[in-house]
Design a protein around this motif. Structure first.
Motif, PDB file in Angstrom:
ATOM      1  N   MET A  45     -11.189  -1.837   3.087  1.00 17.83           N
ATOM      2  CA  MET A  45      -9.709  -1.728   3.954  1.00 17.83           C
ATOM      3  C   MET A  45      -9.635  -2.445   5.032  1.00 17.83           C
ATOM      4  O   MET A  45     -11.554  -2.055   5.464  1.00 17.83           O
ATOM      5  CB  MET A  45      -9.885  -0.201   3.676  1.00 17.83           C
ATOM      6  CG  MET A  45      -9.496   0.815   2.497  1.00 17.83           C
ATOM      7  SD  MET A  45      -7.558   0.481   2.255  1.00 17.83           S
ATOM      8  CE  MET A  45      -7.514   1.290   0.626  1.00 17.83           C
ATOM      9  N   VAL A  46      -8.926  -2.990   5.673  1.00 21.59           N
ATOM     10  CA  VAL A  46      -8.876  -3.309   6.705  1.00 21.59           C
ATOM     11  C   VAL A  46      -9.411  -3.451   7.409  1.00 21.59           C
ATOM     12  O   VAL A  46      -9.915  -3.452   8.772  1.00 21.59           O
ATOM     13  CB  VAL A  46      -7.633  -3.699   6.945  1.00 21.59           C
ATOM     14  CG1 VAL A  46      -6.156  -3.017   7.228  1.00 21.59           C
ATOM     15  CG2 VAL A  46      -7.510  -5.301   7.773  1.00 21.59           C
ATOM     16  N   PHE A  47      -9.230  -1.695   7.784  1.00 18.57           N
ATOM     17  CA  PHE A  47      -9.536  -0.367   8.819  1.00 18.57           C
ATOM     18  C   PHE A  47     -11.208  -1.170   9.066  1.00 18.57           C
ATOM     19  O   PHE A  47     -11.616  -0.636  10.419  1.00 18.57           O
ATOM     20  CB  PHE A  47      -9.117   0.855   9.126  1.00 18.57           C
ATOM     21  CG  PHE A  47      -7.780   0.741   8.173  1.00 18.57           C
ATOM     22  CD1 PHE A  47      -6.881   0.539   9.066  1.00 18.57           C
ATOM     23  CD2 PHE A  47      -7.826   1.621   6.595  1.00 18.57           C
ATOM     24  CE1 PHE A  47      -5.443   0.527   8.087  1.00 18.57           C
ATOM     25  CE2 PHE A  47      -6.736   1.802   5.843  1.00 18.57           C
ATOM     26  CZ  PHE A  47      -5.329   1.519   6.793  1.00 18.57           C
ATOM     27  N   CYS A  72      -8.544  -7.328  -2.494  1.00 25.03           N
ATOM     28  CA  CYS A  72      -7.820  -6.937  -1.148  1.00 25.03           C
ATOM     29  C   CYS A  72      -6.818  -6.045  -1.699  1.00 25.03           C
ATOM     30  O   CYS A  72      -6.700  -4.814  -1.203  1.00 25.03           O
ATOM     31  CB  CYS A  72      -7.836  -8.486  -1.429  1.00 25.03           C
ATOM     32  SG  CYS A  72      -6.175  -8.283   0.608  1.00 25.03           S
ATOM     33  N   MET A 116      -1.954  -6.581  10.844  1.00 26.25           N
ATOM     34  CA  MET A 116      -2.601  -5.721  10.482  1.00 26.25           C
ATOM     35  C   MET A 116      -2.858  -7.051   9.079  1.00 26.25           C
ATOM     36  O   MET A 116      -3.849  -7.278   8.531  1.00 26.25           O
ATOM     37  CB  MET A 116      -2.176  -4.600   9.232  1.00 26.25           C
ATOM     38  CG  MET A 116      -3.102  -3.872   8.762  1.00 26.25           C
ATOM     39  SD  MET A 116      -2.457  -4.421   7.162  1.00 26.25           S
ATOM     40  CE  MET A 116      -1.430  -3.573   6.545  1.00 26.25           C
ATOM     41  N   TYR A 128       1.139  -1.331   0.355  1.00 28.10           N
ATOM     42  CA  TYR A 128      -0.251   0.476  -0.106  1.00 28.10           C
ATOM     43  C   TYR A 128       0.540   0.927   0.341  1.00 28.10           C
ATOM     44  O   TYR A 128       0.378   2.891  -0.651  1.00 28.10           O
ATOM     45  CB  TYR A 128      -0.613   0.191   1.494  1.00 28.10           C
ATOM     46  CG  TYR A 128      -0.598   0.337   2.254  1.00 28.10           C
ATOM     47  CD1 TYR A 128       0.197   1.656   2.909  1.00 28.10           C
ATOM     48  CD2 TYR A 128      -0.036  -0.572   3.275  1.00 28.10           C
ATOM     49  CE1 TYR A 128       0.708   2.080   4.219  1.00 28.10           C
ATOM     50  CE2 TYR A 128       0.610  -0.722   4.254  1.00 28.10           C
ATOM     51  CZ  TYR A 128       0.855   0.369   4.844  1.00 28.10           C
ATOM     52  OH  TYR A 128       1.769   1.293   5.810  1.00 28.10           O
ATOM     53  N   PHE A 180      -0.320   4.633  -1.411  1.00 33.01           N
ATOM     54  CA  PHE A 180      -0.584   5.800  -0.610  1.00 33.01           C
ATOM     55  C   PHE A 180       0.490   6.803  -0.489  1.00 33.01           C
ATOM     56  O   PHE A 180      -0.401   8.126  -0.273  1.00 33.01           O
ATOM     57  CB  PHE A 180      -0.627   5.022   0.598  1.00 33.01           C
ATOM     58  CG  PHE A 180      -1.961   4.444   1.264  1.00 33.01           C
ATOM     59  CD1 PHE A 180      -2.922   4.433  -0.018  1.00 33.01           C
ATOM     60  CD2 PHE A 180      -1.983   3.568   2.403  1.00 33.01           C
ATOM     61  CE1 PHE A 180      -3.420   2.736   0.557  1.00 33.01           C
ATOM     62  CE2 PHE A 180      -3.727   3.319   3.388  1.00 33.01           C
ATOM     63  CZ  PHE A 180      -4.072   2.916   1.835  1.00 33.01           C
TER      64      PHE A 180
HETATM   65  C1  LIG Z   1      -3.927  -0.896   4.401  1.00 33.45           C
HETATM   66  C2  LIG Z   1      -3.727  -1.484   3.265  1.00 33.45           C
HETATM   67  C3  LIG Z   1      -4.407  -1.743   2.058  1.00 33.45           C
HETATM   68  C4  LIG Z   1      -4.084  -1.734   0.793  1.00 33.45           C
HETATM   69  C5  LIG Z   1      -4.812  -2.156  -0.575  1.00 33.45           C
HETATM   70  O1  LIG Z   1      -3.244  -2.119   0.342  1.00 33.45           O
END
Ligand SMILES: C/C=C/C(C)=O
Ligand SMILES: NC(=O)C1=CN([C@@H]2O[C@H](COP(=O)(O)OP(=O)(O)OC[C@H]3O[C@@H](n4cnc5c(N)ncnc54)[C@H](OP(=O)(O)O)[C@@H]3O)[C@@H](O)[C@H]2O)C=CC1
Length: 331
Positions: A274-276, A243, A129, A50, A54
């Motif tokens: 999103m894992v959050f 994912c 995570m 990510y 990001f």
């Molecule tokens: C928190 C990670 C998100 C991705 C899309 O990798």
């Protein structure tokens, strides 16, 4: 007073990152801690896919983002006492001062739970995570049933290797797609029923052979043409958990055919996440993954790079497939 090292996003990413995108700097952290603050020293740092997409939202000159397992060196926060360990999104830094109240909800630090003797590095892997991503992203979205056929791409990575094993625990037939023979061999040893090397095999033909009755669940870590091939072999009422799309993190997305017809005729369901989303249930994934590890049904592997100065290499290596299991940097 401590002299912290930090990796700066020196030049915006374009294509695959190179050493030129990063700059190592030092920073002196001194003065009294304020109420609620604590000072940390990184022990293990995570390099994750990510970070590539990001970071493009951050200006050049920012500290690289990322999670770490760190030791609390000093504290004015009773939840994070001196000498304890913490999991936090402190970025690519050897030391950080954190006030949890000033951190966005999805990235809040938390005290490292009791790992019952398992390595601390798992706090950024199967007991952190990536473990939560595999657990919730697969079980909540694919809702697998015993006897169903599950395909997972990125299958020898931090998330994918766990998804495949969780699918086996749930009584599914599992096909993994990964990028080297060594990775395919490893996931077979984990109990995957089939492994396809997408770099050397005809994925469409191999998938037809491995799943002659079609695919019920697809856990998609890569997107692009692999996702298209799997979608075309989905069964009626199939479920796709999206994912990640690592195949396009360093390049423009691959053009694929219009998926709408498949979704209608096969009544498929596809959901990104999103894992959050499941942060309030973190302890559930942690507890279950730890229990499976202790029972021997969930295995983990780490590719550990030694040395904070090697963060960029570890990150680029992970993006180019050098890791098996979770990519970790040990300070
Ligand atoms: C928190 C990670 C998100 C991705 C899309 O990798
Ligand atoms: N939605 C969410 O909340 C989360 C999403 N993710 C996503 O999950 C995915 C896997 O993450 P993670 O397990 O941490 O990483 P991995 O441990 O799987 O490492 C990345 C792997 O991606 C593979 N890869 C690289 N380029 C390509 C490509 N062009 N096509 C196919 N595979 C490629 C490589 O393996 P190989 O040799 O097989 O090519 C590499 O080892 C990523 O897409 C990530 O963004 C992760 C965490 C949370």
């Amino acid at each position: 007073m401590v002299v912290a090292k930090k990796w700066i996003y020196a030049k915006a990413f374009s294509g695959l990152p190179t050493a030129d995108n990063f700059r190592l700097e030092e920073e002196t952290l001194d003065g009294e801690l304020k109420e609620n603050e604590f000072l940390t020293e990184a022990v293990y740092l995570s390099v994750d896919p990510y970070m590539r997409p990001f970071m493009t939202q951050h200006p050049e000159g920012s500290v690289m983002i990322g999670g770490q397992v760190a030791k609390v060196l000093d504290s004015k926060n009773p939840k994070f006492p001196k000498g304890s360990y913490v999991v936090g999104a402190f970025g690519w830094r050897t030391h950080a001062i954190c006030n949890p109240d000033e951190v966005a909800p999805e990235w809040k630090p938390y005290p490292l739970p009791d790992f019952d003797g398992e390595p601390l590095s798992l706090g950024i892997g199967v007991l952190g995570m990536p473990g939560q991503t595999a657990y919730f992203g697969f079980l909540e979205i694919c809702k697998p049933k015993e006897g169903e056929t599950v395909v997972v791409s990125g299958a020898a990575g931090a998330v994918g290797s766990l998804v495949g094993q969780i699918a086996k625990i749930k009584g599914c037939k599992v096909i993994g797609i990964a990028g080297t023979e060594a990775k395919c061999e490893w996931i077979r040893s984990l109990g995957f029923d089939h492994a396809i090397n997408y770099k050397t095999a005809d994925v469409e033909a191999e998938l037809k052979k491995a799943a002659p009755d079609g695919v019920d669940c697809y856990f998609d870590n890569v997107g692009g043409s692999t996702a298209e091939i799997v979608r075309k072999q989905m069964n009626l009422f199939g479920r796709i958990s999206v994912c990640g799309t690592i195949s396009d993190y360093n390049s423009e997305p691959t053009q694929v055919s219009d998926p709408q017809r498949d979704f209608v005729w096969k009544q498929l369901r596809q959901e990104g996440f999103m894992v959050f989303r499941w942060n309030d249930r973190m302890s559930e994934a942690f507890g279950q993954n730890l229990q499976w590890i202790k029972e021997g049904t969930l295995k983990y592997r780490e590719t550990i790079t030694e040395g904070f100065e090697n963060m960029p290499q570890a990150f680029i290596g992970m993006l180019t497939g050098e890791n098996i299991g979770k990519a970790v940097v040990k300070v």
